[in-house]
Design an enzyme around this catalytic site. Structure first.
Site, short mmCIF file in Angstrom:
data_model
loop_
_atom_site.label_atom_id
_atom_site.label_comp_id
_atom_site.label_asym_id
_atom_site.label_seq_id
_atom_site.Cartn_x
_atom_site.Cartn_y
_atom_site.Cartn_z
N CYS A 153 0.87 -1.18 0.00
CA CYS A 153 0.00 0.00 0.00
C CYS A 153 0.90 1.23 0.00
CB CYS A 153 -0.97 0.00 1.18
SG CYS A 153 -0.18 0.22 2.77
N PHE A 154 0.33 2.39 0.03
CA PHE A 154 1.13 3.60 -0.08
C PHE A 154 2.14 3.76 1.04
CE2 PHE A 154 -2.35 5.07 -2.89
CZ PHE A 154 -1.58 5.17 -4.03
#
Length: 101
Positions: free
Chosen positions: A4-5
Site C-alpha cells: 500500500c502507499f
C-alpha cells in the site's frame, strides 16, 4: 506481501491474515510494505497483493517481481472489511500448491 502507499493501512489486515493462517496451521510470513519499499522486498515473495488504492501500480509491480510470482489487487470489499480470512484465501488461491507450509 501486501503493498500500500505507506505500508500502514494494511497493518491490521496483515494481523488478521496471520491469525487466520495460524488457525489453519499454515506457516506464513505476511508483511505490509509501502510502494516505495516494495521494489527491494519482492525477491522472496510468493505472492504480492496490492491495496485497492495502489491499483494503478499493478502493471509496474508485475514487471518488478520475478517470473511466476502472482500479483493481484485486493478486492475493495475484502480490503474495506479488513477480511483477513478472505484475503488469505485470495493469496492461497494465487499460489496454489506453491505455498510452503
Amino acid at each position: 506481501m501486501l503493498v500500500c502507499f505507506a505500508g500502514m493501512s494494511t497493518s491490521l489486515l496483515v494481523s488478521k491474515m496471520k491469525k487466520a493462517a495460524e488457525r489453519r496451521g499454515i506457516k506464513a510470513d505476511i508483511e505490509a510494505v509501502s510502494t516505495a519499499d516494495m521494489r527491494d522486498l519482492t525477491e522472496d515473495a510468493q505472492v504480492v497483493l496490492l491495496g485497492p488504492q495502489a491499483r494503478y501500480m499493478l502493471d509496474e509491480v508485475r514487471r518488478s517481481v520475478r517470473d511466476g510470482v502472482p500479483v493481484e489487487v485486493i478486492d475493495t470489499k475484502l480490503y474495506g472489511a479488513m477480511d483477513g480470512e478472505g484475503v488469505l484465501d485470495l493469496a492461497l488461491s494465487l499460489v496454489g500448491d506453491g505455498i510452503s507450509e
